[in-house]
Design an enzyme around this catalytic site. Structure first.
Site, PDB file in Angstrom:
ATOM      1  N   SER A 252       0.829  -1.199   0.000  1.00 36.05           N
ATOM      2  CA  SER A 252       0.000   0.000   0.000  1.00 36.05           C
ATOM      3  C   SER A 252       0.869   1.257   0.000  1.00 36.05           C
ATOM      4  CB  SER A 252      -0.953  -0.051   1.195  1.00 36.05           C
ATOM      5  OG  SER A 252      -1.971   0.928   1.087  1.00 36.05           O
TER       6      SER A 252
ATOM      7  N   ASP B 145     -10.188  -3.863  -4.360  1.00 35.73           N
ATOM      8  CA  ASP B 145      -9.355  -2.830  -3.751  1.00 35.73           C
ATOM      9  C   ASP B 145      -9.482  -1.548  -4.564  1.00 35.73           C
ATOM     10  OD1 ASP B 145      -7.315  -1.257  -2.697  1.00 35.73           O
ATOM     11  OD2 ASP B 145      -5.729  -2.734  -3.036  1.00 35.73           O
TER      12      ASP B 145
ATOM     13  N   HIS C 193      -8.251  -4.919  -0.032  1.00 38.15           N
ATOM     14  CA  HIS C 193      -7.020  -4.234   0.327  1.00 38.15           C
ATOM     15  C   HIS C 193      -6.585  -4.646   1.739  1.00 38.15           C
ATOM     16  CE1 HIS C 193      -4.107  -0.974  -0.103  1.00 38.15           C
ATOM     17  NE2 HIS C 193      -4.270  -0.772   1.196  1.00 38.15           N
TER      18      HIS C 193
END
Length: 313
Positions: free
Chosen positions: A159, A254, A284
């Site tokens: 991320s 996501d 996610h």
């Protein structure tokens, strides 16, 4: 179709009334993220060595944590992964990603150096970038004392950490004095404009929401004019050639899915070796959740295998 385990997790979060991240202060959000480990993450694996370290950067000391895999001999010189944790540049730390780093070390046979870069809003863009670059340089410079092979260093992260790893790879190429061998980019954020279609289709109902993404970005980069800076949005760099080989992993549900895919595609079009791997049924953040999501454990092993093949041969 959403994986049943992911759906069960989302249902449980809703049933328990867990507050969305964007409704919390950064301090509260950090505590919630840290406390969630006990429910979603596997027990930390045993490794051969864990050592607390400290690098120096332009903003001061940067805490690091070194992991050596369980089967490593004490005097072995190992390839290494410099790892940047996720958490929207606002939350996350060495402890939230301790289990993942242990697993990556053990399954890849590589050392892992986890980086506790400065967080927003106390330290806004580009402080995290500065720390990320400084940490990678420090690891390369101190490789001999760390029993790390300076010619076999990778960068990686999930991320926000994937964003930082991609940026470090570009900065290292441009500087020409930090050879990197690989990039492990796990659902990376690559464009702060957040205009990709998946931000609309996956923006609500799948843990990371449009509101939470805005919360993170607003804390990290309060000036929208900076969104176009490649240090914030590596997808927008005009030249992505001559970069280390990469694995870009995405999740189907996501908001960041499409910008991760776009980054992998742009890497390939620029002549790099880049592999895109999508876990179509996942959300996610799933790679941290091996206690409740079976596919998380598969993803960890695939990432570790890619590291092993790239760095150990």
């Amino acid at each position: 179709m959403l994986h049943p385990h992911a759906q069960a997790l989302l249902d449980l979060i809703a049933e328990r009334g867990v507050p969305p991240t964007h409704t919390l202060t950064p301090a509260e959000a950090r505590a919630v993220y840290r406390d969630r480990r006990g429910f979603t993450q596997p027990a930390p694996a045993t490794v051969a060595e864990v050592r607390e370290l400290q690098a120096q950067g332009p903003h001061g000391a940067i805490p690091l944590r070194l992991y050596r895999p369980l089967d490593a001999m004490p005097d072995s010189v190992l390839p290494a992964l410099v790892y940047y944790h996720g958490g929207g540049w606002v939350i996350g730390d060495l402890d939230t990603h301790d289990t993942l780093c242990r697993e990556l070390a053990n399954h890849s046979g590589c050392a892992v150096v986890s980086v506790d870069y400065r967080l927003a809003p106390e330290h806004r863009f580009p402080a995290a970038v500065d720390d990320a670059i400084a940490a990678a340089r420090w690891v390369q410079r101190e490789a001999k004392s760390l029993r790390i092979d300076a010619e076999r260093i990778a960068v990686g992260g999930d991320s926000a950490g994937g964003n930082l790893a991609a940026v470090v790879a570009i900065a290292a190429r441009d500087a020409g004095d930090l050879p990197l061998a690989y990039q492990l980019l796990i659902y990376p954020a690559t464009d702060q404009h957040r205009n990709a279609p998946s931000h609309r289709t996956n923006g609500q109902g799948y843990l990371l929401t449009t509101d939470t993404m805005a919360y993170f970005t607003d804390h990290y980069i309060p000036e929208p004019a900076h969104y176009a800076d490649w240090r914030a949005s590596p997808l927008l760099h005009p030249d992505l050639s001559r970069l280390p080989p990469a694995l870009v992993l995405t999740a189907g549900y996501d908001p960041l899915r499409d910008e991760g895919l776009a980054y992998a595609q742009k890497l390939s079009e620029a002549g790099n070796r880049a592999t895109h791997l999508s876990f179509e049924r996942q959300i996610h953040g799933f790679i941290l959740m091996g206690r409740v999501l079976d596919e998380a454990n598969t993803a960890v092993r695939l990432c570790a295998a890619a590291l092993r093949d790239a760095l150990r041969g």
